[in-house]
Each structure stands twice: as structure tokens, then as C-alpha cells.
Scaffold this active site. Sequence first.
Site, PDB file in Angstrom:
ATOM      1  N   ASN A  42       0.783  -1.070  -0.058  1.00 17.65           N
ATOM      2  CA  ASN A  42       0.002  -0.004   0.161  1.00 17.65           C
ATOM      3  C   ASN A  42       0.857   1.307   0.110  1.00 17.65           C
ATOM      4  O   ASN A  42       0.548   2.339  -0.707  1.00 17.65           O
ATOM      5  CB  ASN A  42      -0.905   0.038   1.331  1.00 17.65           C
ATOM      6  CG  ASN A  42      -1.915  -1.044   1.385  1.00 17.65           C
ATOM      7  OD1 ASN A  42      -2.420  -1.545   0.160  1.00 17.65           O
ATOM      8  ND2 ASN A  42      -2.450  -1.309   2.316  1.00 17.65           N
ATOM      9  N   GLU A 139       4.944  -5.633   9.268  1.00 19.06           N
ATOM     10  CA  GLU A 139       4.100  -6.657   9.077  1.00 19.06           C
ATOM     11  C   GLU A 139       5.189  -8.023   8.579  1.00 19.06           C
ATOM     12  O   GLU A 139       4.448  -8.921   7.856  1.00 19.06           O
ATOM     13  CB  GLU A 139       3.324  -6.416   7.887  1.00 19.06           C
ATOM     14  CG  GLU A 139       1.879  -5.869   8.646  1.00 19.06           C
ATOM     15  CD  GLU A 139       0.935  -5.692   7.523  1.00 19.06           C
ATOM     16  OE1 GLU A 139      -0.217  -5.539   7.863  1.00 19.06           O
ATOM     17  OE2 GLU A 139       1.171  -5.809   6.300  1.00 19.06           O
ATOM     18  N   GLY A 224      -4.794  14.791  15.451  1.00 16.85           N
ATOM     19  CA  GLY A 224      -3.749  15.168  14.532  1.00 16.85           C
ATOM     20  C   GLY A 224      -2.286  14.339  14.920  1.00 16.85           C
ATOM     21  O   GLY A 224      -2.490  12.908  15.095  1.00 16.85           O
ATOM     22  N   ASP A 246     -14.088   4.705   5.417  1.00 12.73           N
ATOM     23  CA  ASP A 246     -13.246   3.499   5.665  1.00 12.73           C
ATOM     24  C   ASP A 246     -11.896   3.945   6.270  1.00 12.73           C
ATOM     25  O   ASP A 246     -11.025   4.443   5.319  1.00 12.73           O
ATOM     26  CB  ASP A 246     -13.042   2.571   4.531  1.00 12.73           C
ATOM     27  CG  ASP A 246     -12.408   1.351   4.602  1.00 12.73           C
ATOM     28  OD1 ASP A 246     -11.713   1.136   5.681  1.00 12.73           O
ATOM     29  OD2 ASP A 246     -12.419   0.543   3.771  1.00 12.73           O
ATOM     30  N   ASP A 252      -1.346   3.913   6.018  1.00 14.03           N
ATOM     31  CA  ASP A 252      -0.352   3.814   4.874  1.00 14.03           C
ATOM     32  C   ASP A 252      -0.258   4.847   4.151  1.00 14.03           C
ATOM     33  O   ASP A 252       0.896   5.115   3.594  1.00 14.03           O
ATOM     34  CB  ASP A 252      -0.821   2.513   4.034  1.00 14.03           C
ATOM     35  CG  ASP A 252      -0.652   1.170   5.034  1.00 14.03           C
ATOM     36  OD1 ASP A 252       0.002   0.998   5.836  1.00 14.03           O
ATOM     37  OD2 ASP A 252      -1.604   0.460   4.499  1.00 14.03           O
TER      38      ASP A 252
END
Length: 306
Positions: A42, A139, A224, A246, A252
Site C-alpha cells: 500500500n 508486518e 492530529g 473506511d 499507509d
Amino acid sequence: MKIALVGSYGVGLTMRVPRMPEAGETLSGGAFDAGPGGKGSNQAIAAARLGAEVSFLTAVGDDDYGRAAAALWAAESVDASKVVVTREAATMVGIILVEPSGENRIAIAPGALDELDAAAVETFRAEIAAADILVVSMEIPLPAAAAALRIGAEEGTRTLLNPAPAQPLPEEVWPWIDVLTPNQSEAPVLLGLPADHGHTDEELLALLAARSGGSVVLTRGGEGALLSEGGTVTPVAPVRVERVVDTTGAGDSFTAALAVALAEGQSLAAAAHFAAVAGARTVTIAGVIPALPTRADLADETGAAS
């Protein structure tokens, strides 16, 4: 403007649900969608859409999901020539549940990502050395993330660690991090603190900055962000949107935009504001890849390209 990225790729299996099911409950009424994801991929696509020349390292299975990933990166002008392809495991899959509010919960089966090791990262050294900034997300196995940061430090490339999902870092890794971007829940995990640690965001920021010796961007959702650079703390105001659809790809998008702006030579504060604009736009669109903005998208919303 060159960015090297070491991170994950996976397929997101997303279900939009009327609410989160309780333990043991079967909940009907969901809407299903499948699409490419993984924090590293992403971020690579988002950075390329914002104008960067991007090289990406990850690991995928020798399967339909892996072949679809290669086609996606080619279409998005992401150099994936060093990506590891393995027959030993399937491409990563993530299960994503999204509430009507836009909040999400994600479970991941890493699969092929477990094949990404320090030796694979070493094959990516030339790309890291040529980059203006190296972005690493977590990840992937920790030894691979650590190897990437170490090589970045050895090659004199500015490093940015997006510590998601967070875990405590070995002591030797901290000095290799030039810019650290945790959120409020990831910060105490990095520091090895308990859930009831009692520290304010400002105190967490100071602890992280002292540990790494570099800059820290602590993201705080609707509040923020807080920046620490050279001992100075600077708030970054949130960017408001009319409706959150969403939140899945917002982090990302933020990370990629921050890296792009830093690679361009913008100050950390200016880069964080640009990243906040990118993240805010992302939450207004369903899905991850469709929501990642181009430079023109952000120019339309802010009146300037950065």
C-alpha cells in the site's frame, strides 16, 4: 525522488458489517470484497502515485495472489524486481471487518512473508543505497526489518520505520531509525510499557525520541499528530473530513506521503501536514487501493501540490 520500501504484501478479504459480532455469534448482513493490501505494498503504491520512483521488497507465494500482485505493481509503476517468490507458503491474507463508522479490525495469516529474511534484504542493498529515504514497516519478520534499517544506516540512507504492528525493538535497532511513526497504541508497545502505563502523549514522545535519537511522529487520529525533532515538540492539527467511510488505508497513505515529502526535502512539520491531508482524503473513500491519492487529488483539496 527515490524511495526504497521493505514491507508486506497480502490480499485483504474485507467484510463490511452492521456491527462487530459478539464472541460465538454469527452475524448476517455483511457485504464482502477482496483486494490487494499489505502495509508495504500500500505504501509503495501510494508513494508512486505521489510522484516517487519506488523500489519494493516483499515476499509472495507462487500462486494466483502473487501473480496478481506482480501485475498490480507493474500497473502502478512500482519496481518489484527483487520481490521474493516462494513455493513454500501462500501469499499473505488479511481478514478485515469494517463497521459503519469506518473503524476496522484486522487478522493476518503471514504465509510467504515468513520467508523474507536478512539474506533476502541484502539483495536489496543497491536499491536502499540509491534511495533518498528507506521506509520499513513491521508486518514482516523482525530480523528482515532490522536488516533493512541496518543497511540503510550503513549506506547513509535516511530511514523511516512505520512500527505497525508494533513489538518491542532490540536495543541495537534503535540507533538505525531516523524517523519513527507510531500511533498512540503502538508507542507504549515499542517501549515495552504495560497497557496502564499512565504516560501522556508528550511523555511517550520524549521517551521514544530519547531511545532512537532521531525524529518521532506520533499520530493521534482525530487529534492530529505530535512531532519531536531536535528536542522540539510541534503539534500537527488534524485535517477534518465531512464523513469517514473506511479508515483501513489511512495510516499507509500517511506514511507514504510523509516519506515522499521528506524525500523532496520538506521539513518534518510540512511533511507531516502533507501526510495528514493524504490520510484524511483516504478515509473518505471505500477500499484501500482506490482510496490512495495522487498528487492531483491532494492539489484539488488543498489548493497546492504539497
